[in-house]
Design a protein around this motif. Structure first.
Motif, mmCIF file in Angstrom:
data_model
loop_
_atom_site.group_PDB
_atom_site.id
_atom_site.type_symbol
_atom_site.label_atom_id
_atom_site.label_comp_id
_atom_site.label_asym_id
_atom_site.label_seq_id
_atom_site.Cartn_x
_atom_site.Cartn_y
_atom_site.Cartn_z
ATOM 1 N N GLN A 29 0.836 -1.193 0.113
ATOM 2 C CA GLN A 29 -0.042 -0.064 -0.088
ATOM 3 C C GLN A 29 0.909 1.197 -0.342
ATOM 4 O O GLN A 29 0.451 2.219 -0.754
ATOM 5 N N CYS B 49 -5.661 4.988 1.770
ATOM 6 C CA CYS B 49 -4.749 3.911 2.102
ATOM 7 C C CYS B 49 -4.660 3.552 3.504
ATOM 8 O O CYS B 49 -4.599 2.368 4.066
ATOM 9 N N ARG C 180 -0.827 11.896 2.270
ATOM 10 C CA ARG C 180 0.192 11.002 2.819
ATOM 11 C C ARG C 180 0.583 11.098 4.231
ATOM 12 O O ARG C 180 0.818 10.320 5.029
ATOM 13 N N ARG D 220 -2.112 10.224 6.831
ATOM 14 C CA ARG D 220 -2.140 8.685 6.886
ATOM 15 C C ARG D 220 -1.031 8.220 7.800
ATOM 16 O O ARG D 220 -1.218 7.464 8.780
ATOM 17 N N THR E 233 1.789 1.983 -3.545
ATOM 18 C CA THR E 233 0.849 2.622 -4.348
ATOM 19 C C THR E 233 0.676 4.375 -3.864
ATOM 20 O O THR E 233 0.353 5.200 -4.727
ATOM 21 N N CYS E 234 0.613 4.131 -2.466
ATOM 22 C CA CYS E 234 0.546 5.866 -1.951
ATOM 23 C C CYS E 234 1.456 6.694 -2.323
ATOM 24 O O CYS E 234 1.048 7.731 -2.733
#
Length: 236
Positions: A137, A220, A150, A153, A140-141
């Motif tokens: 993940q 994410c 980001r 997260r 991808t992020c």
């Protein structure tokens, strides 16, 4: 020994009393000092760490000197558990980002105990799968989402691992973990502070508006939380 009297690491807490007794004689307790490198990419993993507190980042470095975090581990999981499952070097640097305490066990001893315990083997496999979920993940992020989402997260996950305590992190450290330039983190952190999402002072970050930060984070965060919760049968 009851779960309530064991170290506050999820894997140790999950073991049955009989399984924990197999491990207990081989466990020692160590301090996790900030910026300590537990093992490096390409090196063998001699010791496995089960954090009670604090946070360890798994970091990939590039030839140009850039770095990026692919996973973070706290009391929810185990650092270096792959060494008990297969004989091979670490694929990333394991660096203490937030100091804490951990149980430690020699990798070969953990492997020997695991060979006689299907429950422990299953748990270690699940924990490694959860780290793989984070790494996949994260890739991808990194490629798809803004620095704002980001960073949100990252902060939300770190807060969970550190029980909501202020995070002793500099903007330079965050930039290295996110794989971006320091000024990008500085701009976003300032905007977050102005919006009342965080309070940042002298290398400490406190989340003030948890719900607001969740709204800013990319999908994410929820995806990893759901998948890892399913694998480990827990929520932090």
């Amino acid at each position: 020994m009851s779960a309530s009297s064991r170290p506050s690491n999820h894997l140790l807490q999950t073991l049955t009393a009989a399984e924990f007794e197999l491990l207990r004689p081989h466990l020692a307790t160590v301090e996790l000092a900030k910026q300590a490198v537990l093992f490096e990419a390409g090196a063998p993993i001699d010791e496995v760490y089960l954090p009670h507190s604090g946070m360890v980042s798994m970091i990939i470095g590039f030839a140009e000197g850039e770095t990026v975090e692919v996973a973070k581990i706290g009391r929810d999981s185990v650092v270096g558990g792959a060494a008990a499952l297969h004989d091979g070097p670490s694929l990333a640097d394991a660096v203490v980002i937030v100091p804490g305490v951990a149980s430690i066990i020699a990798a070969d001893r953990l492997h020997a105990v695991m060979e006689g315990s299907g429950i422990l083997r299953d748990l270690l496999v699940r924990h490694q799968q959860a780290l793989s979920v984070q790494a996949q993940q994260a890739a991808t992020c990194h490629a798809s989402h803004t620095v704002e989402s980001r960073l949100s997260r990252w902060l939300l996950h770190a807060r969970e691992l550190c029980d909501g305590e202020p995070l002793p992190l500099t903007q330079e450290c965050l930039a290295q973990l996110l794989g971006v330039r320091r000024n990008a983190v500085s701009i976003v952190a300032h905007a977050f502070q102005e919006a009342g999402l965080i309070r940042y002072s002298r290398g400490n970050i406190e989340i003030v508006d948890l719900e607001g930060l969740r709204k800013t984070a990319c999908e994410c965060y929820a995806a990893v939380r759901t998948q890892c919760g399913r694998l480990l049968k827990t929520t932090l």
